[in-house]
Design an enzyme around this catalytic site. Structure first.
Site, PDB file in Angstrom:
ATOM      1  N   ASP A  16      -3.148 -19.197  19.303  1.00  0.00           N
ATOM      2  CA  ASP A  16      -2.290 -18.046  19.034  1.00  0.00           C
ATOM      3  C   ASP A  16      -3.017 -16.750  19.407  1.00  0.00           C
ATOM      4  OD1 ASP A  16      -0.043 -16.767  18.284  1.00  0.00           O
ATOM      5  OD2 ASP A  16      -0.342 -16.983  16.122  1.00  0.00           O
ATOM      6  N   CYS A  43       8.534   7.264  -7.710  1.00  0.00           N
ATOM      7  CA  CYS A  43       8.493   7.976  -8.974  1.00  0.00           C
ATOM      8  C   CYS A  43       8.382   9.447  -8.589  1.00  0.00           C
ATOM      9  CB  CYS A  43       7.280   7.549  -9.793  1.00  0.00           C
ATOM     10  SG  CYS A  43       6.837   8.754 -11.064  1.00  0.00           S
ATOM     11  N   CYS A  70       2.343  11.656 -13.264  1.00  0.00           N
ATOM     12  CA  CYS A  70       2.396  10.214 -13.479  1.00  0.00           C
ATOM     13  C   CYS A  70       0.973   9.667 -13.399  1.00  0.00           C
ATOM     14  CB  CYS A  70       3.278   9.564 -12.424  1.00  0.00           C
ATOM     15  SG  CYS A  70       3.106   7.778 -12.337  1.00  0.00           S
TER      16      CYS A  70
END
Ligand code: IVH
Length: 681
Positions: free
Chosen positions: A119, A428, A434
């Site tokens: 590969d 968020c 935070c």
């Protein structure tokens, strides 16, 4: 004269010796001399080359370390197409292939080659008069790219073949360039250090390495090669397997594990054996290739437009495993992005124990309808991180509820949403209030490409924030030994080390790295360099008005409007302003000399190309110190393209397209002395 002849003889002897030992080491894996003795030979060769550059042979091993960077790859048009292969995925289809072939040849037993399918990526090499003369990528089969400079650095590919009367004057061979799995980690570590994205698998890393314009970098990547096709092999011997053995004797690396099989039973046995044994190979193999061995029979069977009828790939299933997904955990990243991760019952997969898998994002969870508690199939498809492929819905009990993405940040409870409409990721929106984002951004601040505070790792950041010792990155610089040694698992000595490492980082800080460290959205390591030389100091960011700042930044090549706005937003937010003021107070305030605004070339941007009488960096420096700007490529912001010899067609086109005036080095020198007259452009 006599002396020189002697040296020439010695030089040729050394070339031959080194070539022989390279072959033993890189191709046969059985070195005959110690590294030290090898190095002695090599150093002696270098010394002769240094004293007599005119002797340097174009197949000298000293050329394997790479040469001048290229501006682009030339195209290589080939006469016979590099074909691809048809694929089969199961025994039945493979048997069907074998049946077709035997029918076509009117034979019950067909002689075939079976070998691992590596590969990597396909290449073609041309040898002329026994020396490597050209190497090209597969490209679309017909047209590839000239990557000779890079292929020269692959140690197992001989620059010169063993002298043998059977070597044709000119020939082409095709094969695969690849990397061992174990080398991927090292390459990715370097890329992380440079702030570049990591390669997903060895194949991508090999492809990336072979297509670098700077062969010096390629030479540092441990690329390997194996050949499996000789173009026009029927002129060398009647069977392909014989030709492969022949080229092996010339010094070329051939595919490891090539086997000749007579008939179906032998063929399928070898295929099945490789399915188990492929894991023992140090490189990725995604199947086996089966080819009719007899060239006359190959010709008889012929080919379709895409692939030969006499060969096929038998692909193995990627390794999968079944396990239970315990929970879906949401990770909050530095910029607030929420990433779902599957926590799994640990399971063996392709040689390692896996207990986590990636779920990417909300859409992916919905599309696959993966739920907590489900039995799931995971796989490692070339990637290093395992993926959840599917949930086995039939084994789901009623208690498994569809997963709903949290509407609040799982760490701080803040609102969840997207920055912009186009944004795919949910985040968020609570910013650095935070704790998760705060921790991640502090951790980022300390990394090597940023402030490089060596002694502070993720665990310590976690403790510092949780204990309330730091609320932002500036607080790091007011930590003292007393604060630190009160932390759990922290002795006085380590506390001392941490403080020293912070002090050192402060001393060695540069403005570009500090700007990187602040984590301004869209501003990476490279943009920070430009930003730093435009700003000159942190204060300049605080003091400029928004409009002035946008204008100033937009004038810089490499800073677009989006990025400029992001910088302005960053400097206008109160929280960031406070952190920056605190940093300055703590003495974290590196400055750089601002780009001179007034100078002979002020207000004009230059790009440099081609071979010039002086080193480009030197010319670039002069342009900058005369107040000019430098652009790495020709774009809308470029005013002049300084062209030396051999200016590439692409650069010329780009200049025409963008209305950039092409000037000579002599003209630039004039400008540097006399300035640019009004209206000259
Ligand atoms: S033979 C005409 N043998 O797989 C047949 N190919 O999917 C030419 N590959 O383009 C290919 N290992 O890049 C052959 N042992 C092997 C191979 C191999 C890897 C690659 C090759 C080819 C691709 C086709």
């Amino acid at each position: 004269m006599v002396k020189k002849e002697k040296e020439l003889k010695r030089y040729e002897f050394l070339l031959e010796e080194i070539r022989k030992h390279d072959h033993k080491y890189y191709v046969l894996d059985s070195p005959e001399i110690s590294d030290r003795d090898y190095d002695r030979l090599y150093q002696e060769l270098l010394e002769i080359e240094r004293q007599h550059p005119e002797l340097i042979s174009n197949d000298s091993p000293s050329l394997r370390v790479g040469g001048k960077p290229l501006e682009g790859f030339e195209k290589v048009v080939r006469e016979s197409k590099m074909m691809s292969l048809d694929n089969t995925y199961n025994e039945e289809d493979l048997k069907e292939f074998y049946r077709r072939v035997s029918e076509g040849l009117n034979q019950t037993q067909v002689r075939v080659i079976v070998e691992p399918k590596i590969d990597g990526l396909g290449i073609e090499c041309t040898y002329q008069e026994g020396a490597l003369s050209l190497a090209a990528t597969r490209g679309d089969g017909f047209v590839g790219e000239n990557v000779t400079e890079n292929v020269r650095t692959i140690r197992s590919i001989p620059l010169r073949l063993n002298p043998d009367p059977s070597v044709p004057k000119t020939f082409q061979i095709r094969g695969e360039v690849f990397l061992n799995r174990s080398d991927l980690g090292q390459i990715n570590q370097e890329r992380r250090r440079e702030g570049l994205s990591e390669f997903k698998n060895p194949r991508n890393a090999a492809a990336g390495s072979l297509r670098l314009l700077d062969s010096k970098i390629t030479s540092k990547r441990p690329l390997k090669a194996a050949f499996y096709t000789f173009v026009g092999g029927e002129n060398v011997a009647p069977f392909q397997s014989e030709v492969m053995e022949k080229i092996k004797s010339w010094g070329l690396p051939i595919n490891f594990g090539m086997e000749v099989c007579q008939g179906w039973d032998e063929l399928i046995a070898v295929c099945k054996r490789w399915e188990k044994e492929k894991l023992k190979l140090p490189y990725d193999v995604d199947g086996v290739v089966i080819k009719v061995d007899d060239y006359a029979q190959q010709r008889q069977l012929g080919q379709t437009s895409k692939a030969p009828r006499w060969a096929i790939a038998y692909k193995y299933e990627t390794e999968k495993a079944e396990t239970r997904l315990k929970t879906i955990r949401i990770q909050v990243g530095r910029t607030g992005v929420l990433t779902p991760v599957a926590d799994l019952e640990p399971v063996q997969l392709a040689g390692t124990t896996v207990s986590r898998a990636s779920l990417h994002n909300q859409e992916e969870i919905q599309r696959k309808d993966v739920r907590e508690g489900d039995v799931v199939i995971i796989e490692k498809a070339g990637e290093i991180i395992p993926q959840v492929v599917q949930a086995l819905k039939e084994r789901r009990s009623r208690s498994h509820r569809a997963f709903s993405f949290p509407s609040k940040c799982p760490v701080c409870g803040g609102k969840v949403g997207k920055f912009t409409e186009e944004d795919v990721a949910l985040r968020c929106l609570n910013g650095l209030s935070c704790p998760a984002q705060l921790k991640e951004s502090i951790r980022y601040f300390t990394t090597r490409k940023a402030m490089n505070i060596e002694k502070i790792g993720p665990a310590l950041v976690e403790q510092l924030v949780d204990e309330g010792l730091i609320k932002d990155v500036a607080d790091l610089f007011s930590l003292d030994v007393k604060d630190l040694s009160e932390l759990e698992r922290m002795g006085e000595k380590s506390a001392q080390n941490v403080v020293e490492s912070i002090e050192l980082a402060k001393k060695e800080a540069t403005l570009p790295r500090l700007l990187t460290a602040l984590g301004i959205p869209l501003v990476g390591e490279v943009a920070s360099l430009e930003l730093a030389s435009q700003l000159g100091s942190l204060e300049a960011g605080l003091e400029s008005t928004a409009e002035a700042l946008v204008e100033k930044l937009c004038a810089v090549h490499g800073i677009g409007e989006k990025m400029a706005k992001s910088v302005v937003t960053f400097f206008s937010q109160e929280r960031n302003q406070n952190v920056i003021r605190k940093l300055i107070q703590q003495g974290v305030n590196p400055t750089v000399e601002r780009k001179a605004n007034k100078g002979k070339l002020s207000g004009f941007a230059f790009c440099i190309t081609g071979t010039l009488s002086r080193h480009r960096d030197e010319i670039k420096k002069e342009i900058l110190s005369a107040g000019g700007l430098w652009t790495p490529s020709v774009g809308k912001k470029t005013d002049y393209l300084v062209a030396g010899e051999n200016i590439g067609a692409n650069k010329r086109k780009a200049a025409e397209k963008n209305g950039v005036q092409i000037i000579s080095e002599a003209r630039l020198n004039e400008m540097l002395r006399m300035g640019i007259q009004q209206g000259e452009k």
